[in-house]
Design a protein around this motif. Structure first.
Motif, PDB file in Angstrom:
ATOM      1  N   ALA A  68       0.826  -1.205   0.000  1.00  0.00           N
ATOM      2  CA  ALA A  68       0.000   0.000   0.000  1.00  0.00           C
ATOM      3  C   ALA A  68       0.862   1.258   0.000  1.00  0.00           C
ATOM      4  O   ALA A  68       0.584   2.213  -0.737  1.00  0.00           O
ATOM      5  CB  ALA A  68      -0.922  -0.009   1.212  1.00  0.00           C
ATOM      6  N   ARG A  69       1.919   1.262   0.784  1.00  0.00           N
ATOM      7  CA  ARG A  69       2.765   2.450   0.890  1.00  0.00           C
ATOM      8  C   ARG A  69       3.660   2.643  -0.326  1.00  0.00           C
ATOM      9  O   ARG A  69       4.245   3.706  -0.503  1.00  0.00           O
ATOM     10  CB  ARG A  69       3.589   2.374   2.175  1.00  0.00           C
ATOM     11  N   ARG A  70       3.746   1.611  -1.143  1.00  0.00           N
ATOM     12  CA  ARG A  70       4.466   1.741  -2.412  1.00  0.00           C
ATOM     13  C   ARG A  70       3.510   2.067  -3.564  1.00  0.00           C
ATOM     14  O   ARG A  70       3.859   1.942  -4.732  1.00  0.00           O
ATOM     15  CB  ARG A  70       5.243   0.453  -2.711  1.00  0.00           C
ATOM     16  N   ASN A  71       2.274   2.451  -3.191  1.00  0.00           N
ATOM     17  CA  ASN A  71       1.250   2.867  -4.163  1.00  0.00           C
ATOM     18  C   ASN A  71       0.905   1.769  -5.167  1.00  0.00           C
ATOM     19  O   ASN A  71       0.582   2.040  -6.323  1.00  0.00           O
ATOM     20  CB  ASN A  71       1.696   4.135  -4.907  1.00  0.00           C
ATOM     21  N   THR A  74      -1.547  -0.389  -4.460  1.00  0.00           N
ATOM     22  CA  THR A  74      -2.948  -0.721  -4.229  1.00  0.00           C
ATOM     23  C   THR A  74      -3.834   0.511  -4.413  1.00  0.00           C
ATOM     24  O   THR A  74      -3.416   1.639  -4.157  1.00  0.00           O
ATOM     25  CB  THR A  74      -3.162  -1.286  -2.816  1.00  0.00           C
ATOM     26  N   ASN A 117      -3.544  -0.411  -8.384  1.00  0.00           N
ATOM     27  CA  ASN A 117      -3.796   1.028  -8.543  1.00  0.00           C
ATOM     28  C   ASN A 117      -4.049   1.429  -9.990  1.00  0.00           C
ATOM     29  O   ASN A 117      -4.576   2.504 -10.253  1.00  0.00           O
ATOM     30  CB  ASN A 117      -2.646   1.844  -7.958  1.00  0.00           C
ATOM     31  N   ALA A 131      -6.784   0.380   2.143  1.00  0.00           N
ATOM     32  CA  ALA A 131      -5.917  -0.064   1.043  1.00  0.00           C
ATOM     33  C   ALA A 131      -6.263  -1.461   0.557  1.00  0.00           C
ATOM     34  O   ALA A 131      -5.759  -1.895  -0.480  1.00  0.00           O
ATOM     35  CB  ALA A 131      -4.456  -0.027   1.490  1.00  0.00           C
ATOM     36  N   LYS A 188      -6.288   5.396   4.859  1.00  0.00           N
ATOM     37  CA  LYS A 188      -7.078   4.967   3.710  1.00  0.00           C
ATOM     38  C   LYS A 188      -7.252   3.452   3.742  1.00  0.00           C
ATOM     39  O   LYS A 188      -6.387   2.728   4.211  1.00  0.00           O
ATOM     40  CB  LYS A 188      -6.403   5.386   2.399  1.00  0.00           C
TER      41      LYS A 188
END
Length: 427
Positions: A101-104, A106, A314, A137, A135
């Motif tokens: 999630a923190r690596r964008n 998702t 994403n 995720a 958020k």
């Protein structure tokens, strides 16, 4: 990885909708199709594909192109995401969920909640388990909790009483030494050496008012906590209450390699939903109870965890369709029956009520355990930080093994744990 022929032979392929080959980069899909990727056993594949078929039947014209990954799941997933060819929906383990999630990687699902993804019948605050940095995720698929599993026949044969929810760690150590002696068989001990299991350490820490990880992504304990943990298992090992270092080192952190499954131990610390897997490999009935506690009236160290998550890529072409499938996966009653409790106890309370009477006796034990600890669980834990999966492979297990083999002292093991964890989590 299961190939198409194996799935056909096992009756796992549901119609023409589930194409279990790897999809080539750039392959186009119609708007009514979406890609699903997960990992797990053949039993999980069978259950998941059954849900896919139910969804397609309920939504004519929609296709879910499914792939189940094997030991190369994470490398393949990383490659697909890096190449812009991520599966539309993919399964994540809690230890990696926040990292993705923190690596964008998702898609935040907040806009679909209460609309496409129904939330009204989910257990209270369950979606917090899918929240990363404010958020949603991903969607937690089910819940589990820490548990102590034990072979009932061994306790019956020795005449000793198994642990209960009020058993303290000191009492447990005494029981383990006594049980090993009472068993009196070579290469069979009371319990595995659980010093290497971060989840067992986490429960131990929560009982001490600490956490394995903090909200800021750093470790939530200090060297004294680490000394207490390693000191406990080192003393138990020297007293003959847990398996030898040689036996424990063979455990690959899988059910089938655990000392209990290898019949080298009568007990193990695991997750409640893993009872099904352990029972399949055991000759005798496996029961479960909660972990030992620091003192009779102290904190249980228990909390509900997401057993697994489903995330949406994403760059998904049809996010509404992906959200619709996730809604079906966690909220549809027939889907719930097909899934059972293999991934854990359902989040949807209505689904749980429908599933409970339909599952076998072993699965019911898992459901009953989750219900039995409801008034003893604490707050949901912070999400596992980036670097936690590396800690599992390169820190927790290796350090515990070095301690077991006498290559490190308790103090040295504790210092190495703190130093390595701080180094990795600061990357």
């Amino acid at each position: 990885m299961l190939n198409r022929r194996q799935l056909l032979q096992n009756g796992l392929l549901c119609g023409g909708a589930a194409a279990l080959s790897q999809f080539p980069t750039g392959m186009a899909f119609a708007d009514e199709a979406t890609r699903l990727y997960w990992f797990g056993s053949p039993a999980r594949a069978e259950r998941t594909l059954a849900v896919v078929k139910l969804f397609e039947t309920a939504n004519p014209g929609i296709k879910i192109n499914s792939e189940v990954g094997g030991n190369d799941y994470w490398s393949k997933l990383t490659t697909m995401i890096a190449g812009g060819n991520a599966p539309d929906i993919y399964q994540l383990a809690p230890s990696r969920f926040a990292d993705y999630a923190r690596r964008n990687a998702t898609l935040p699902l907040d806009e679909f909640l209460g609309k496409i993804i129904r939330t009204d019948k989910l257990m209270p605050n369950a979606l917090k388990l899918g929240s990363v940095d404010g958020k949603i995720a991903g969607i937690p698929l089910a819940i589990n909790a820490f548990a102590l599993l034990y072979d009932t026949a061994i306790f019956e044969q020795t005449g000793l009483k198994p642990p209960v929810e009020t058993t303290t760690w000191d009492d447990f150590a005494k029981l383990c030494v006594e049980l090993t002696k009472a068993i009196g068989k070579p290469n069979l001990w009371a319990v595995g050496n659980c010093a290497r299991y971060s989840y067992a350490l986490e429960a131990f820490l929560v009982q001490r008012g600490k956490r394995l990880y903090l909200d800021n992504g750093q470790i939530g304990f200090d060297i004294e906590d680490a000394k207490a943990w390693y000191g406990y298992w080192d003393s138990l090992s020297k007293a003959g209450g847990c398996v030898s270092a040689e036996i424990q080192a063979l455990d690959k952190n899988q059910i089938d390699s655990n000392p209990m499954s290898k019949r080298n131990a009568a007990m193990t610390i695991a997750f409640s939903n893993q009872l099904v897997g352990y029972q399949q490999l055991a000759k005798n009935k496996i029961a479960l109870t909660s972990l030992p506690i620091l003192e009779g009236s102290g904190q249980s160290g228990l909390f509900y965890k997401a057993s697994l998550h489903m995330a949406v890529a994403n760059n998904v072409k049809n996010p509404e369709l992906a959200a619709k499938f996730l809604d079906f996966f966690i909220n549809d009653l027939e889907a719930g029956k097909a899934l059972g409790v293999e991934r854990g106890v359902p989040l949807n309370l209505a689904v749980r009520d429908v599933v409970a009477p339909t599952v076998d006796e072993v699965s019911k034990r898992s459901i009953d355990y989750i219900s039995s600890i409801a008034d003893r669980v604490g707050d949901f834990p912070p999400q596992v930080p980036i670097g936690a999966s590396e800690l599992e492979e390169r820190v927790y297990r290796p350090i515990a093994d070095k301690l077991g083999f006498g290559l490190l002292s308790v103090a040295e093991a504790a210092q190495e744990l703190i130093s390595q964890a701080n180094r990795i989590l600061k990357l």
